[in-house]
Design a protein around this motif. Structure first.
Motif, PDB file in Angstrom:
ATOM      1  N   ASP A  77       0.838  -1.210   0.000  1.00  0.00           N
ATOM      2  CA  ASP A  77       0.000   0.000   0.000  1.00  0.00           C
ATOM      3  C   ASP A  77       0.866   1.250   0.000  1.00  0.00           C
ATOM      4  N   LEU A  78       2.128   1.085  -0.336  1.00  0.00           N
ATOM      5  CA  LEU A  78       3.090   2.199  -0.379  1.00  0.00           C
ATOM      6  C   LEU A  78       3.128   2.975   0.945  1.00  0.00           C
ATOM      7  N   CYS A  79       3.068   2.224   2.049  1.00  0.00           N
ATOM      8  CA  CYS A  79       3.237   2.777   3.400  1.00  0.00           C
ATOM      9  C   CYS A  79       2.500   4.102   3.647  1.00  0.00           C
ATOM     10  N   PRO A  80       1.181   4.062   3.723  1.00  0.00           N
ATOM     11  CA  PRO A  80       0.442   5.321   3.920  1.00  0.00           C
ATOM     12  C   PRO A  80       0.793   6.013   5.237  1.00  0.00           C
ATOM     13  N   ASP A  81       1.229   5.243   6.252  1.00  0.00           N
ATOM     14  CA  ASP A  81       1.557   5.864   7.536  1.00  0.00           C
ATOM     15  C   ASP A  81       2.894   6.591   7.519  1.00  0.00           C
ATOM     16  N   ARG A  82       3.612   6.468   6.396  1.00  0.00           N
ATOM     17  CA  ARG A  82       4.907   7.153   6.305  1.00  0.00           C
ATOM     18  C   ARG A  82       4.859   8.316   5.320  1.00  0.00           C
ATOM     19  N   LYS A  83       3.650   8.769   5.022  1.00  0.00           N
ATOM     20  CA  LYS A  83       3.502   9.808   4.001  1.00  0.00           C
ATOM     21  C   LYS A  83       4.309  11.067   4.320  1.00  0.00           C
ATOM     22  N   ASP A  84       4.524  11.318   5.607  1.00  0.00           N
ATOM     23  CA  ASP A  84       5.249  12.534   5.989  1.00  0.00           C
ATOM     24  C   ASP A  84       6.755  12.385   5.877  1.00  0.00           C
ATOM     25  N   LYS A  85       7.226  11.145   5.736  1.00  0.00           N
ATOM     26  CA  LYS A  85       8.676  10.944   5.718  1.00  0.00           C
ATOM     27  C   LYS A  85       9.228  11.157   4.317  1.00  0.00           C
ATOM     28  N   VAL A  86      10.517  11.457   4.272  1.00  0.00           N
ATOM     29  CA  VAL A  86      11.143  11.684   2.964  1.00  0.00           C
ATOM     30  C   VAL A  86      12.399  10.824   2.849  1.00  0.00           C
ATOM     31  N   GLY A  87      12.918  10.765   1.629  1.00  0.00           N
ATOM     32  CA  GLY A  87      14.149   9.995   1.391  1.00  0.00           C
ATOM     33  C   GLY A  87      13.897   8.511   1.561  1.00  0.00           C
ATOM     34  N   ARG A  88      14.906   7.779   1.976  1.00  0.00           N
ATOM     35  CA  ARG A  88      14.786   6.327   2.071  1.00  0.00           C
ATOM     36  C   ARG A  88      13.830   5.882   3.173  1.00  0.00           C
ATOM     37  N   SER A  89      13.514   6.808   4.110  1.00  0.00           N
ATOM     38  CA  SER A  89      12.580   6.449   5.182  1.00  0.00           C
ATOM     39  C   SER A  89      11.124   6.471   4.728  1.00  0.00           C
ATOM     40  N   ARG A  90      10.877   6.954   3.522  1.00  0.00           N
ATOM     41  CA  ARG A  90       9.487   7.072   3.055  1.00  0.00           C
ATOM     42  C   ARG A  90       8.803   5.705   3.026  1.00  0.00           C
ATOM     43  N   TYR A  91       9.556   4.661   2.680  1.00  0.00           N
ATOM     44  CA  TYR A  91       8.979   3.310   2.620  1.00  0.00           C
ATOM     45  C   TYR A  91       9.759   2.389   3.552  1.00  0.00           C
ATOM     46  N   ALA A  92       9.035   1.545   4.305  1.00  0.00           N
ATOM     47  CA  ALA A  92       9.674   0.694   5.305  1.00  0.00           C
ATOM     48  C   ALA A  92      10.689  -0.253   4.667  1.00  0.00           C
ATOM     49  N   CYS A  93      10.340  -0.829   3.522  1.00  0.00           N
ATOM     50  CA  CYS A  93      11.238  -1.810   2.901  1.00  0.00           C
ATOM     51  C   CYS A  93      12.503  -1.141   2.371  1.00  0.00           C
ATOM     52  N   VAL A  94      12.332   0.047   1.815  1.00  0.00           N
ATOM     53  CA  VAL A  94      13.480   0.774   1.252  1.00  0.00           C
ATOM     54  C   VAL A  94      14.432   1.166   2.386  1.00  0.00           C
ATOM     55  N   GLU A  95      13.825   1.640   3.480  1.00  0.00           N
ATOM     56  CA  GLU A  95      14.632   2.057   4.634  1.00  0.00           C
ATOM     57  C   GLU A  95      15.428   0.871   5.195  1.00  0.00           C
ATOM     58  N   ALA A  96      14.775  -0.313   5.213  1.00  0.00           N
ATOM     59  CA  ALA A  96      15.410  -1.473   5.837  1.00  0.00           C
ATOM     60  C   ALA A  96      16.473  -2.126   4.965  1.00  0.00           C
ATOM     61  N   CYS A  97      16.464  -1.836   3.674  1.00  0.00           N
ATOM     62  CA  CYS A  97      17.357  -2.548   2.752  1.00  0.00           C
ATOM     63  C   CYS A  97      18.818  -2.184   3.015  1.00  0.00           C
ATOM     64  N   PRO A  98      19.625  -3.116   3.519  1.00  0.00           N
ATOM     65  CA  PRO A  98      20.989  -2.764   3.926  1.00  0.00           C
ATOM     66  C   PRO A  98      21.926  -2.550   2.740  1.00  0.00           C
ATOM     67  N   THR A  99      21.545  -3.034   1.582  1.00  0.00           N
ATOM     68  CA  THR A  99      22.440  -2.891   0.431  1.00  0.00           C
ATOM     69  C   THR A  99      21.945  -1.831  -0.546  1.00  0.00           C
ATOM     70  N   GLU A 100      20.883  -1.151  -0.161  1.00  0.00           N
ATOM     71  CA  GLU A 100      20.257  -0.129  -1.010  1.00  0.00           C
ATOM     72  C   GLU A 100      19.868  -0.679  -2.372  1.00  0.00           C
TER      73      GLU A 100
END
Lengths: 441, 173
Positions: free
Chosen positions: B124-147
């Protein structure tokens, strides 16, 4: 001059077409004609009958859909069609001129020709008024008979059971769901129904609905046996609603014949949904797959062609997903070999893969020349695999290289990527092309 | 429209995205709390392997983290009998209040990206993170250790793919 688009029918195909027309042409004059006051989802009627959904939850578009999209909706029945004058006549006396016309008239339940079938208390389950009629009788209903063991019949039976009615399902065929499942998977469901208190009778041929004018009393079989009941629900399939075509030159077979652009044989007239006989990807000939997803897609493709944005229809195939008493089943393609107007034919597969890892869990895949032509998934299996199997089947991909793994397939697109890359010309969608590009790096 | 992509050269199949996704869709949004309270549902994206070994890429193999592609037109939206699955600004979104669990969408999704769990669950493209920017915008992107996971348009992602990755990465794989 603004072109005028007229759509007959406001269900899946009609709504989808109207929406597509508006999206692409903000100025078009769009008129939808429907003999039903509200636009609701027919597949949800059994949920409504069971009491799981209220009437307001049957809308699949917001109630202000027509207003918001600036679409004129006329509540009337289309009673006459004059292609030579480009007009449609309505039951309210109105005459509509069209530049492009879409026939999305749908289908109507097929009632068996048995004595007394027209009596009060015999219902289809196709329209909201059918469900409302059944519900109105519920307080006086102890026993119900469902004629037909197809999807609609069994959904109605399960719904009535949930309402506390004693239900018997009478099925002509040797097994239930004969248009959807092969015999062995159908037996699983017959058992589930019996376990949940719904009686299933196969090879049961009704010959008469007994009773008086006001009250039905039961169903009589050819054998003489009588099943007493207070209400009867008929779920024996549907016939395309083609009455409007009478006296026109529009070609039809079982339904309205359309080409790959969903055009009928008469200029400026298109057809989509349960009334349209369009390409079937597996059969390679025009067929009616009277299914919600096909109707929505056809409505959209027809609309694009009405807008003169040439869009070819890939074709439909039979596919269905349903749950009975919590057990899911997905069946697609030519999974059944029961002959009949909409059944399969022998020779449509030459190989069957089958697995039953545990009781009540069942997977079967039908192949022809190493391409998937049908499958059945029953019970607690990762049914996400259905989507992956379905796309392989739809795109006619040779699966010889992964045949051993097909039965074990989970929702694992990764396993299929090599096949998608090898057959990339068949996966033309932007999303697939992006994937092919990505893994090619 | 911004979507999520995975660079197969960088993905090592660690499944951090799966865990982050599952945790993001819990009330507490905390791994330990959600495990303790039994809140953890299925992830809405999955690491998928092409090749014999899922966690270490075999020669010629690829691992990818895949989820909803937010197709247009979307087969799951066509298939939905309730109107729960719908398009919203290009995204494919499921209104779970409307979902009745018929799994027509599951059957229609060519990517196996919809999980049937009482309701149809998907990215659902992380609706609860709508206010965040950069890699933190999406939980999976933020967690990815290898980018490996990337948020953006496909054109932007193509530019990422066009850049060579450092030799160190090849060694890690």
């Amino acid at each position: 001059m603004k072109p005028r688009y007229v759509i007959i029918g406001a269900s899946a195909a009609g709504s989808s077409a109207a929406e597509t027309l508006r999206r692409h042409d903000p100025n078009a004059q769009i008129t939808v004609v429907s003999d039903e006051k509200i636009t609701y989802s027919k597949p949800l009627l059994s949920y409504y009958l069971a009491g799981k959904l209220g009437e307001e939850q049957l809308f699949f578009r917001s109630p202000d859909f027509y207003e918001r999209y600036g679409i004129e909706k006329i509540h009337a029945r289309a009673v006459g069609l004059r292609p030579e004058k480009s007009t449609v006549e309505l039951s309210n006396g109105q005459k509509l001129h069209y530049d492009k016309l879409l026939l999305a008239t749908g289908a109507a339940p097929r009632f068996p020709k048995v004595e007394g079938i027209q009596r009060d208390g015999v219902f289809g389950l196709r329209k909201l008024e059918d469900a409302q009629g059944i519900l109105a009788r519920l307080p006086k209903t102890k026993r119900a008979v469902v004629l037909g063991g197809g999807l609609v019949g069994l959904k109605a039976a399960a719904a009535l059971k949930e309402r506390g009615v004693a239900v018997t399902v009478l099925i002509d065929s040797p097994h239930a769901l004969s248009q959807m499942l092969d015999e062995s998977s159908a037996r699983i469901f017959e058992k589930i129904f019996e376990q949940n208190g719904v009686a299933i009778r196969t090879r049961a041929k009704p010959v008469a609905v007994l009773g008086t004018k006001e009250k039905i009393e039961g169903v009589q079989l050819a054998s003489g046996e009588v099943f007493p009941c207070d209400v009867i629900v008929v779920g024996k399939g549907v016939d395309p609603s083609v009455e409007l075509l009478e006296g026109t030159r529009i070609r039809r077979d079982y339904g309205v014949l359309v080409d790959d652009y969903l055009r009928t044989s008469v200029e400026n007239i298109y057809a989509a949904g349960d009334v349209a006989q369009a390409r079937d990807v597996l059969r390679g000939e025009p067929w009616i797959n009277a299914l919600w997803p096909c109707a929505v897609e056809q409505g959209r493709v027809a609309a694009l062609n009405m807008l003169e944005k040439k869009a070819a229809y890939r074709g439909s195939m039979r596919m269905n997903s349903v749950q009975f008493f919590g057990v899911p089943v997905i069946s697609a393609g030519l999974a059944v070999l029961t002959p009949g107007p909409l059944g399969g034919r022998p020779g449509e597969h030459d190989e069957t893969l089958e697995s039953r890892p545990a009781p009540g869990i069942y997977r079967k895949i039908f192949l022809k020349d190493d391409t998937i032509v049908g499958f059945v998934l029953v019970g607690d299996v990762p049914i996400e695999a259905a989507g992956v199997l379905r796309i392989l089947m739809e795109r006619r991909v040779n699966v010889a290289s992964i045949k051993e793994e097909l039965l074990e397939l989970g929702p694992d697109l990764g396993r299929l990527l090599p096949l998608i890359v090898e057959n990339k010309e068949r996966f033309v969608e932007r999303e697939f092309q992006e994937l092919v590009h990505t893994v090619g790096v | 429209m911004e979507r999520l992509f995975c660079d197969p050269r960088r993905c090592v199949g660690c499944r951090a995205c799966e865990i982050a996704c599952a945790v993001e869709h819990t009330p507490s949004k905390d791994l330990f709390v959600s495990v303790l309270n039994g809140e953890l549902g299925p992830p809405r994206r999955r690491v998928q392997a092409l090749g014999a070994q899922p966690y270490r890429v075999a020669i010629g193999g690829v691992v990818l983290s895949l989820g909803c592609h937010h197709c247009d037109p979307a087969p799951c939206v066509d298939a939905c009998i309730t109107g729960a699955m719908h398009k919203e600004d290009g995204q494919t979104v499921c209104d779970t209040d409307k979902c009745v669990g018929c799994w027509m969408c599951v059957m229609s999704c060519p990517y196996g990206a919809i999980t049937p769990k009482v309701k149809a669950l998907k990215c659902d493209l992380c609706p609860d993170r709508k206010d965040k920017v950069g890699r933190s915008r999406y939980a999976c992107v933020e967690a990815c250790p290898t980018e490996a996971l990337f948020a953006g348009t496909f054109e932007e992602f193509q530019r990422v793919l066009a850049e060579p990755i450092s030799a160190g990465w090849e060694g890690a794989r």
